[in-house]
Structures are given as C-alpha cells and as structure tokens.
Scaffold this motif. Structure first.
Motif, short mmCIF file in Angstrom:
data_model
loop_
_atom_site.label_atom_id
_atom_site.label_comp_id
_atom_site.label_asym_id
_atom_site.label_seq_id
_atom_site.Cartn_x
_atom_site.Cartn_y
_atom_site.Cartn_z
N PRO A 93 52.55 30.43 -48.15
CA PRO A 93 51.92 31.31 -49.14
C PRO A 93 52.53 32.71 -49.16
O PRO A 93 52.55 33.36 -50.22
CB PRO A 93 50.46 31.35 -48.68
N LYS A 94 53.03 33.16 -48.01
CA LYS A 94 53.57 34.54 -47.97
C LYS A 94 54.84 34.70 -48.79
O LYS A 94 55.27 35.82 -49.04
CB LYS A 94 53.82 34.96 -46.52
N SER A 119 45.68 30.69 -42.00
CA SER A 119 44.70 31.04 -40.98
C SER A 119 45.35 31.90 -39.90
O SER A 119 46.57 31.86 -39.72
CB SER A 119 44.15 29.77 -40.32
N PRO A 120 44.55 32.68 -39.15
CA PRO A 120 45.08 33.38 -37.99
C PRO A 120 45.61 32.37 -36.98
O PRO A 120 45.08 31.26 -36.89
CB PRO A 120 43.86 34.14 -37.45
N PRO A 121 46.65 32.67 -36.21
CA PRO A 121 47.34 33.97 -36.15
C PRO A 121 48.47 34.12 -37.15
O PRO A 121 49.14 35.15 -37.19
CB PRO A 121 47.90 33.97 -34.73
N MET A 122 48.73 33.08 -37.97
CA MET A 122 49.86 33.14 -38.91
C MET A 122 49.63 34.16 -40.02
O MET A 122 50.56 34.78 -40.52
CB MET A 122 50.14 31.77 -39.51
N THR A 123 48.37 34.31 -40.43
CA THR A 123 48.02 35.27 -41.46
C THR A 123 46.53 35.53 -41.35
O THR A 123 45.82 34.88 -40.56
CB THR A 123 48.38 34.74 -42.86
N LYS A 152 37.17 28.59 -48.35
CA LYS A 152 37.75 29.80 -47.77
C LYS A 152 38.21 30.80 -48.83
O LYS A 152 38.21 32.01 -48.59
CB LYS A 152 38.94 29.43 -46.88
N PHE A 153 38.62 30.27 -50.00
CA PHE A 153 39.17 31.14 -51.04
C PHE A 153 38.48 30.86 -52.37
O PHE A 153 39.09 30.36 -53.32
CB PHE A 153 40.68 30.91 -51.16
N HIS A 272 41.44 20.50 -37.10
CA HIS A 272 41.41 19.93 -38.45
C HIS A 272 42.74 19.27 -38.78
O HIS A 272 43.78 19.90 -38.77
CB HIS A 272 41.11 21.02 -39.47
N GLU A 273 42.70 17.98 -39.03
CA GLU A 273 43.89 17.22 -39.41
C GLU A 273 43.82 17.03 -40.92
O GLU A 273 43.04 16.22 -41.43
CB GLU A 273 43.92 15.87 -38.70
N ALA A 274 44.64 17.78 -41.65
CA ALA A 274 44.52 17.78 -43.11
C ALA A 274 44.72 16.39 -43.71
O ALA A 274 43.96 15.97 -44.59
CB ALA A 274 45.53 18.76 -43.71
#
Length: 371
Positions: A93-94, A119-123, A152-153, A272-274
C-alpha cells in the motif's frame, strides 16, 4: 485492457523458492485472457534472471532495488509516460501515493495477500488509511480478509472486494504414494518458519500421535530469516523425540513432489491466515489437510468433507486428535483426499481467479470512463 502489475521488492517474478505473492502474480497474469488483455509486470531483478522476459501476452521487466525506496524509484522510471488502463500493486500500500502522482487518472488496485503490510510494525492503521486514499480498489484474497479490511478501514469499504487464489491443477495432482501403507505415516508442513505459523504446535501434536503410532514422522519445508528460531524448532523436536526433517527452502518446481511425500498436511496457523495457498496445493495433490479454523481457511476447507478443521488451534492435542483420525482410518482419509481434489478442480483454478479479477477490473474501468 492494458494492465500493469507492480510486484513487491523482495523476490523476482517468477520466484525461485518461496515467494507466494510473486507466485500468484505470475500465474494470475498468465491466465488473463490473451485475446483481450496485455499484462506488464515490474519485478525485482536478481542475478541469473533476464532484465526482460515474455510469455504469451505477458511482459516482465525486472529492475534494481532490494529495498522499497530505490526499487519504487526504478519502477517509476521504467513505466514513466506509458499508458495503462489499470495498475495493480501487490501487497505494498505504501507504493500507492507515488504511483498515483505519476498516474493521476489511471485506476489503481491494491491486491493484498495478508494483513502484514497494513498493520504494525510494517505501518500504522492511520498511514495505511492515507495510502488507500489514492487507490480505487482494494482486493483481498479471501472473504475473511475482505471483512478485515472493511472493519479496519471503514471509509474505504466501498472499494473492497475479494478474489480467492488458485493452484496449477496439472502440476499439483495426486500420487499413488499418498495411499501406500508400506512406509511410515508422514505429516508434512510448508511455510515460513516464523512463530505465527504454529510449527511448535505440530511438533507437540506429533509427540502425542507417536504414542499410538511410533513410526510417525514430520517433514517441514520452508526457510527463515532467523536461524535461532530454526535451531529452537530442531531442539524442540529432539527433546520431544519427534523425528523431524527440515528441508529448508524448496524450489517451486519441486513442491508437487514435496506434497506427494505426505499422508497428511498440517497447517496450524496461530495468526490470521488470510487464505492459505498451501492448503489448496495440498488438496489438489490429494493429501488430507488438517488446519486451524482461522481467517480464510474455512472458506477452503469444509470440516470432515474435504479436510479437517481445528477450532482449539492453540492446543496440540486438538491437532493430534485429527491427525490420528487420518492416520488410523485410511478409508476416511481417502474420502477426504478425493473430495479435496474435486473441490480444488471446481473452485481453485488460476483461470477462475483471473476471470473474477478481470470482471472487477473491467467494471472499474467502465465506471471511470462513464464519469
């Protein structure tokens, strides 16, 4: 449709080992209709790979950069001033703000394969929210991930869709070795050696299984960036008396043979396994699957129909119970394996994945053009 797919910076497309995201990109791109679409993939370059390669209607350009900023700079340099009907960014996403600045009027889709990079710690949640402002579509690889994104969004909920992943059904197929009773009962696992994958749970479950089936053994495929964690897993196996083979990274081309080593595939995910692509590969290979009732896994596995789900998935004894059922009732195991293969054929081809994605993208393009 002229589609641009921007892969993450870590592994080239197609990946030599591991790289489930890059593996998905390669197979989905190849299944887009060649009569309607042209696909450009931008990927990391690695020694031994050509800078550019083509197959059918797909062109892969590989650029320098082993970290995100220099890689993204090279991506933009490569596609600058080119025209695309839609841009897909996988798992980063970044990257959206910079791509949006370069392509202000082109629809952008973010294809997410997990919650890791939102999600943290990535963002942070707030930063991911800002990054999503520049995206027109958010694609999750499961209904579970779709619902997570909406929760979440919420301000981006109207952008969210899901598309299940697939498997190469010709490459992954049953082997007669899976039904052989002349070798030790073999449990297999494939995935990264990281805590949330739950490998200690399998090892402890196997200790319990071996009390009744002393010949049972465990084979693990997958690498880790932290050698101390692998040492911990090996030490745990030895201390519990569980014969365990650690095969390390296994090349994608050798994964079908790996699945055919197994009498039972176990996926004890703790986080969580997407989606759980390994479960579908095992199912297509005709290997009974025992997996956590977690995330998107229940969208793939129907308990006691095409596999076994463990609700109390932090409990090794709960896994041991289901593994024991596969080991001791070969008729039941064969029924699970047969149904798993049939369900993989029906529901989890790469072509089916590509067709659903094509439909979502075509609708977005039509909407944009009508405004």
């Amino acid at each position: 449709m002229r589609l641009l797919i921007i892969a993450p910076e870590e592994i080239p497309v197609p990946p030599p080992v591991g790289g489930s995201v890059e593996h998905c990109i390669y197979h989905i791109a190849g299944q887009f209709s060649s009569s309607v679409h042209s696909v450009t993939i931008i990927s990391r370059w690695k020694n031994g790979y050509p800078r550019t390669s083509t197959f059918d209607h797909v062109t892969i350009h590989r650029v320098n950069g082993t970290s995100s900023k220099p890689y993204l700079s090279q991506v933009i340099r490569k596609v600058k001033n080119r025209k695309f009907d839609l841009i897909q960014i996988d798992n980063r996403p970044k990257f959206v703000p910079a791509i949006r600045r370069e392509f202000p009027h082109t629809p952008i889709s973010v294809f997410l394969h997990s919650t890791t990079f939102i999600s943290p710690p990535m963002t942070s949640i707030s930063q991911a929210n800002k990054d999503f402002n520049g995206a027109d579509l958010l694609i999750g690889n499961s209904l579970s991930l779709q619902e997570h994104l909406k929760k979440k969004f919420p301000k981006h909920s109207s952008k969210v869709h899901f598309v299940h992943l697939g498997v190469d059904l010709g490459q992954f197929h049953p082997s007669s070795r899976n039904n052989s009773g002349t070798r030790p009962f073999t449990v297999i696992f494939a995935g990264r050696l990281i805590p949330k994958k739950g490998i200690p749970v399998i090892i402890r479950a196997m200790r319990k299984v071996r009390q009744s089936i002393p010949s049972a053994r465990l084979v693990i495929a997958g690498g880790t960036g932290k050698s101390e964690y692998k040492r911990y897993l090996k030490k745990l196996s030895v201390s519990l008396g569980v014969p365990t083979t650690f095969k390390g990274y296994v090349a994608r081309s050798k994964m079908p043979a790996f699945y055919n080593l197994g009498d039972c595939f176990v996926c004890p995910s703790q986080g969580h396994e997407a989606f759980g692509l390994v479960n579908v590969e095992a199912m297509a290979s005709g290997v009974p699957v025992v997996a956590s009732r977690n995330g998107g896994i229940p969208e793939i596995i129907n308990h006691r129909h095409n596999g076994l789900l463990v609700t109390d998935y932090r409990n090794p004894e709960a896994f041991a119970k289901e593994i024991f059922a596969v080991a001791t009732d070969r008729e039941f195991a064969a029924r699970l394996a047969k149904q798993a293969r049939e369900d993989a054929l029906q529901n989890f081809s790469w072509r089916k994945t590509a067709k659903k994605l094509e439909s979502i993208y075509a609708s977005e393009i039509r909407t944009r053009r009508s405004v």
